[in-house]
Design an enzyme around this catalytic site. Structure first.
Site, mmCIF file in Angstrom:
data_model
loop_
_atom_site.group_PDB
_atom_site.id
_atom_site.type_symbol
_atom_site.label_atom_id
_atom_site.label_comp_id
_atom_site.label_asym_id
_atom_site.label_seq_id
_atom_site.Cartn_x
_atom_site.Cartn_y
_atom_site.Cartn_z
ATOM 1 N N CYS A 25 50.026 -13.613 22.620
ATOM 2 C CA CYS A 25 48.912 -12.690 22.396
ATOM 3 C C CYS A 25 47.628 -13.496 22.241
ATOM 4 O O CYS A 25 47.482 -14.263 21.280
ATOM 5 C CB CYS A 25 49.161 -11.840 21.161
ATOM 6 S SG CYS A 25 47.751 -10.786 20.743
ATOM 7 N N CYS A 55 43.095 -11.141 15.543
ATOM 8 C CA CYS A 55 43.944 -10.048 15.029
ATOM 9 C C CYS A 55 45.171 -10.651 14.378
ATOM 10 O O CYS A 55 45.804 -11.539 14.955
ATOM 11 C CB CYS A 55 44.342 -9.102 16.166
ATOM 12 S SG CYS A 55 45.416 -7.747 15.610
ATOM 13 N N CYS A 110 50.268 -8.433 13.806
ATOM 14 C CA CYS A 110 51.655 -8.859 14.061
ATOM 15 C C CYS A 110 51.900 -10.185 13.338
ATOM 16 O O CYS A 110 51.793 -11.264 13.924
ATOM 17 C CB CYS A 110 51.905 -9.006 15.559
ATOM 18 S SG CYS A 110 51.803 -7.462 16.474
ATOM 19 N N CYS A 167 45.652 -5.555 23.669
ATOM 20 C CA CYS A 167 46.816 -5.752 22.785
ATOM 21 C C CYS A 167 48.107 -5.641 23.593
ATOM 22 O O CYS A 167 48.342 -4.632 24.266
ATOM 23 C CB CYS A 167 46.806 -4.700 21.675
ATOM 24 S SG CYS A 167 48.325 -4.665 20.701
ATOM 25 N N GLN A 215 57.647 9.139 16.505
ATOM 26 C CA GLN A 215 57.890 7.697 16.436
ATOM 27 C C GLN A 215 57.102 6.948 17.510
ATOM 28 O O GLN A 215 56.964 7.428 18.635
ATOM 29 C CB GLN A 215 59.388 7.406 16.609
ATOM 30 C CG GLN A 215 60.264 7.942 15.490
ATOM 31 C CD GLN A 215 60.190 7.109 14.213
ATOM 32 O OE1 GLN A 215 59.367 6.214 14.075
ATOM 33 N NE2 GLN A 215 61.046 7.415 13.248
ATOM 34 N N PHE A 238 62.512 16.902 6.130
ATOM 35 C CA PHE A 238 61.412 16.066 6.657
ATOM 36 C C PHE A 238 61.638 15.876 8.164
ATOM 37 O O PHE A 238 61.620 14.769 8.682
ATOM 38 C CB PHE A 238 61.348 14.693 5.953
ATOM 39 C CG PHE A 238 61.405 14.743 4.452
ATOM 40 C CD1 PHE A 238 60.242 14.901 3.706
ATOM 41 C CD2 PHE A 238 62.612 14.636 3.774
ATOM 42 C CE1 PHE A 238 60.285 14.930 2.310
ATOM 43 C CE2 PHE A 238 62.670 14.672 2.385
ATOM 44 C CZ PHE A 238 61.505 14.827 1.649
ATOM 45 N N GLU A 271 60.064 20.972 7.550
ATOM 46 C CA GLU A 271 58.960 20.013 7.698
ATOM 47 C C GLU A 271 57.685 20.702 7.242
ATOM 48 O O GLU A 271 57.467 21.870 7.560
ATOM 49 C CB GLU A 271 58.855 19.580 9.168
ATOM 50 C CG GLU A 271 57.577 18.888 9.559
ATOM 51 C CD GLU A 271 57.393 17.553 8.846
ATOM 52 O OE1 GLU A 271 56.289 17.353 8.316
ATOM 53 O OE2 GLU A 271 58.336 16.740 8.810
ATOM 54 N N ASN A 313 64.780 12.286 6.421
ATOM 55 C CA ASN A 313 63.969 11.277 7.119
ATOM 56 C C ASN A 313 62.561 11.302 6.508
ATOM 57 O O ASN A 313 61.600 11.727 7.147
ATOM 58 C CB ASN A 313 63.935 11.594 8.621
ATOM 59 C CG ASN A 313 63.106 10.594 9.400
ATOM 60 O OD1 ASN A 313 63.047 9.424 9.059
ATOM 61 N ND2 ASN A 313 62.446 11.061 10.448
ATOM 62 N N CYS A 318 62.032 4.431 6.788
ATOM 63 C CA CYS A 318 61.137 3.385 7.302
ATOM 64 C C CYS A 318 60.719 2.458 6.164
ATOM 65 O O CYS A 318 59.872 1.586 6.351
ATOM 66 C CB CYS A 318 59.916 3.997 7.984
ATOM 67 S SG CYS A 318 58.930 5.032 6.884
#
Length: 375
Positions: free
Chosen positions: A3, A11, A14, A87, A212, A241, A262, A307, A334
């Site tokens: 990158c 940046c 990441c 990016c 996602q 959710f 939801e 979720n 997550c």
């Protein structure tokens, strides 16, 4: 992954970019095993990963610079703008869109919002792509409706340049804060939802519905949940959710009773549309608070799939599930830290199976799927 932005020190999003993917996966697996060290895990499934670049289906770009020379990217903490159009996380299909948007911003007279001066109109550009047909959704996040007429007038030129733009909206976000979107969404196209398809399951993406960002890994996550559910004696389940219904729509069978909950009405509209297309008549999707819904129900399904956002499901829902004791809980998370905290609150369950999904390469973040069985 190479990158130029990272190499130039422009940046640092990441943070793990210098590590090879196998090294990243090892570190994430070690982190997850450390978090769950106090629990007996019956089966650790092999981690799932996808492409290391070009995998994102979404770009969230801060618009800065001038109306003649806009920059699309981010602001550093000191307010310095950074253009992120190159990016490598974005697919190659995004480059021509960014290239056309810059002159379009000038054509439409959409003055970039200046945070320091609290002046200007265009705050963000939000772009989403469907993997199934390459269609795109473009959202202009504006401070007010002042430039709306100009935007509408200039739009035919952009649509001619980019016929892949199926859904275009203006979102109005008047607050002087780093909030990505406001409540008001104004559709500038007849089409209001983007068609997507994972594992032969039709899904829909609307402007204010969560979806996602890594479709390759997300489709494997949904397929895995479906496989786990098919192995269980389940005729009735809740999908809490549920978002646009990705999990529930994958797991449902014609004879299964399923309720998806939801809080976002836009997401529920997507889920209902998908269920109708699949001809699944025993699926019910409702726009409610998941905890509020669950804790007011008298009957208990055999399986509850959750979720939640990063904060987890929280103590009230954990206490309720512990009391009502569904036979199975599938937890998709997550944030493994809050998931671990929630599992501690769920009394009387053992961990049958855990699988890590590398949804966010080059960062410390990951998704995890866990099957809990009532002891």
């Amino acid at each position: 992954m190479q990158c130029a932005l990272y190499d130039a020190g422009r940046c640092r999003s990441c943070q793990w970019i210098t590590q090879l993917i196998p090294e990243q996966l090892s570190a994430k697996t070690a982190d997850l095993k450390n978090l769950l060290a106090d629990f007996s895990v019956e089966e650790w499934c092999e981690s799932v990963s996808g492409p290391e670049q070009g995998f994102r289906n979404k770009a969230k770009m801060v618009v800065s610079g001038s109306v003649e020379k806009p920059l699309l990217g981010m602001l550093h903490r000191d307010g310095t703008p950074e253009d992120l159009c190159d990016c490598p996380l974005y697919p190659s299909s995004f480059a021509p869109v960014f290239a056309a948007l810059k002159p379009f911003i000038a054509r439409a007279g959409l003055t970039p919002y200046n945070v320091a001066r609290k002046r200007g109109e265009l705050k963000y550009i939000l772009l989403t792509e469907s993997q199934s047909d390459g269609g795109m959704m473009l959202r202009f996040v504006l401070r007010s409706e002042t430039k709306l007429a100009q935007l509408r007038k200039a739009l035919p030129w952009l649509q001619e340049q980019l016929p892949q733009l199926k859904v275009i909206t203006a979102n109005i976000q008047p607050i002087h804060m780093a909030i990505m979107e406001g409540e008001t969404e104004i559709y500038l196209t007849e089409q209001q939802a983007l068609a997507e398809r994972f594992n032969d399951v039709p899904l829909w993406i609307r402007p204010q519905s969560f979806f996602q960002t890594n479709p390759v890994v997300a489709s494997q996550l949904y397929a895995t949940a479906r496989d786990w559910v098919r192995q269980l004696p389940v005729k009735h389940m809740w999908d809490l959710f549920c978002g646009v219904g990705g999990f529930g729509l994958h797991c449902a069978t014609p004879d299964m009773q399923l309720t998806g909950i939801e809080i976002a009405p836009e997401a529920i509209a997507c889920a209902k549309q998908s269920a109708a297309e699949l001809g699944l008549t025993r699926l019910q999707f409702q726009a409610l608070d998941s905890t509020q819904f669950a804790t007011t129900q008298g009957e208990v399904p055999e399986l509850v799939l959750v979720n939640p956002p990063r904060r987890g499901i929280g103590k009230p829902l954990c206490d309720y599930l512990s009391t009502m004791a569904p036979r199975f809980i599938i937890y998709s998370s997550c944030n493994a830290q809050t998931m671990t905290k929630d599992i501690r609150e769920l009394s009387g369950y053992r961990i049958e199976r855990v699988q890590l999904f590398d949804m966010f390469p080059h960062t410390a973040h990951y998704e995890v799927l866990t099957l809990l069985v009532k002891q």
